[in-house]
Design a protein around this motif. Sequence first.
Motif, short mmCIF file in Angstrom:
data_model
loop_
_atom_site.label_atom_id
_atom_site.label_comp_id
_atom_site.label_asym_id
_atom_site.label_seq_id
_atom_site.Cartn_x
_atom_site.Cartn_y
_atom_site.Cartn_z
N VAL A 48 0.87 -1.18 0.00
CA VAL A 48 0.00 0.00 0.00
C VAL A 48 0.90 1.23 0.00
N LYS A 49 0.63 2.13 -0.93
CA LYS A 49 1.44 3.35 -1.04
C LYS A 49 0.50 4.54 -1.18
N THR A 50 0.79 5.59 -0.39
CA THR A 50 0.05 6.84 -0.55
C THR A 50 1.03 7.90 -1.05
N VAL A 51 0.54 8.73 -1.93
CA VAL A 51 1.38 9.78 -2.51
C VAL A 51 0.64 11.10 -2.36
N LEU A 52 1.31 12.07 -1.72
CA LEU A 52 0.72 13.41 -1.59
C LEU A 52 1.01 14.19 -2.86
N GLN A 53 -0.02 14.85 -3.36
CA GLN A 53 0.11 15.61 -4.60
C GLN A 53 -0.59 16.94 -4.43
N GLN A 54 -0.08 17.96 -5.07
CA GLN A 54 -0.75 19.26 -5.04
C GLN A 54 -1.38 19.52 -6.40
N ARG A 55 -2.62 19.94 -6.38
CA ARG A 55 -3.32 20.28 -7.60
C ARG A 55 -3.75 21.73 -7.55
N LYS A 56 -3.68 22.37 -8.69
CA LYS A 56 -4.07 23.77 -8.78
C LYS A 56 -5.56 23.85 -9.11
N GLU A 57 -6.26 24.73 -8.41
CA GLU A 57 -7.65 25.01 -8.70
C GLU A 57 -7.76 26.50 -8.96
N TYR A 58 -8.53 26.86 -9.97
CA TYR A 58 -8.62 28.26 -10.38
C TYR A 58 -10.02 28.81 -10.15
N ASP A 59 -10.05 30.06 -9.74
CA ASP A 59 -11.29 30.80 -9.57
C ASP A 59 -11.58 31.51 -10.89
N ASP A 60 -12.72 31.21 -11.51
CA ASP A 60 -13.06 31.76 -12.83
C ASP A 60 -12.98 33.29 -12.86
N GLN A 61 -13.59 33.94 -11.89
CA GLN A 61 -13.64 35.40 -11.90
C GLN A 61 -12.25 36.02 -11.72
N LYS A 62 -11.48 35.48 -10.80
CA LYS A 62 -10.13 36.01 -10.57
C LYS A 62 -9.25 35.77 -11.79
N LEU A 63 -9.42 34.60 -12.42
CA LEU A 63 -8.61 34.30 -13.59
C LEU A 63 -8.97 35.25 -14.73
N TYR A 64 -10.25 35.48 -14.95
CA TYR A 64 -10.68 36.39 -16.00
C TYR A 64 -10.09 37.79 -15.77
N ALA A 65 -10.10 38.22 -14.51
CA ALA A 65 -9.55 39.54 -14.17
C ALA A 65 -8.04 39.58 -14.40
N ALA A 66 -7.36 38.44 -14.25
CA ALA A 66 -5.91 38.40 -14.39
C ALA A 66 -5.45 38.31 -15.84
N LEU A 104 -3.76 26.02 -4.26
CA LEU A 104 -3.24 24.66 -4.30
C LEU A 104 -4.06 23.78 -3.37
N LYS A 105 -4.43 22.63 -3.87
CA LYS A 105 -5.21 21.67 -3.10
C LYS A 105 -4.35 20.43 -2.93
N GLN A 106 -4.21 19.97 -1.70
CA GLN A 106 -3.42 18.77 -1.44
C GLN A 106 -4.32 17.54 -1.59
N VAL A 107 -3.86 16.60 -2.39
CA VAL A 107 -4.63 15.39 -2.67
C VAL A 107 -3.74 14.19 -2.35
N THR A 108 -4.33 13.18 -1.72
CA THR A 108 -3.59 11.96 -1.44
C THR A 108 -4.04 10.88 -2.41
N LEU A 109 -3.09 10.36 -3.16
CA LEU A 109 -3.38 9.27 -4.09
C LEU A 109 -3.09 7.95 -3.39
N LEU A 110 -3.86 6.93 -3.71
CA LEU A 110 -3.67 5.61 -3.10
C LEU A 110 -3.35 4.60 -4.19
N GLN A 111 -2.32 3.80 -3.95
CA GLN A 111 -1.94 2.75 -4.88
C GLN A 111 -1.80 1.45 -4.10
#
Length: 115
Positions: A48-66, A104-111
């Motif tokens: 059993v292996k767990t892997v911590l990963q960071q994923r980017k999530e974007y806010d539509d309105q903030k992205l449009y403004a940027a 950034l959202k931290q996600v744990t993957l399971l293998q």
Amino acid sequence: MEEKVQTYFELKQQQKNIEQQLSVLRDEIVAYCAEQGVYETQVGNYTVKTVLQQRKEYDDQKLYAALPDPDIWRLLSKVDSHKLKSLIKLNILSEEQINPACTLKQVTLLQVDKL
């Protein structure tokens, strides 16, 4: 055809049930690993292996403004990380421009593998 539709419906129901069971088991296994303070362990004949990963999530309105040009928004139509990466690679956008819209959202993957 009715038989095929019925079979399809029944299989989709089974799929939902299996996905729910997998989700519960995954959460329990990840919690067990966290309690033990391990990222990789052997349980019986399984690794059993767990892997911590960071994923980017974007806010539509903030992205449009940027964005420097509103026409770029049409290229995205909705936030899509792969499209954003492509626009950065093509030097149409920069990381600095879109950072305010990103979290950034931290996600744990399971293998789980059988030995």
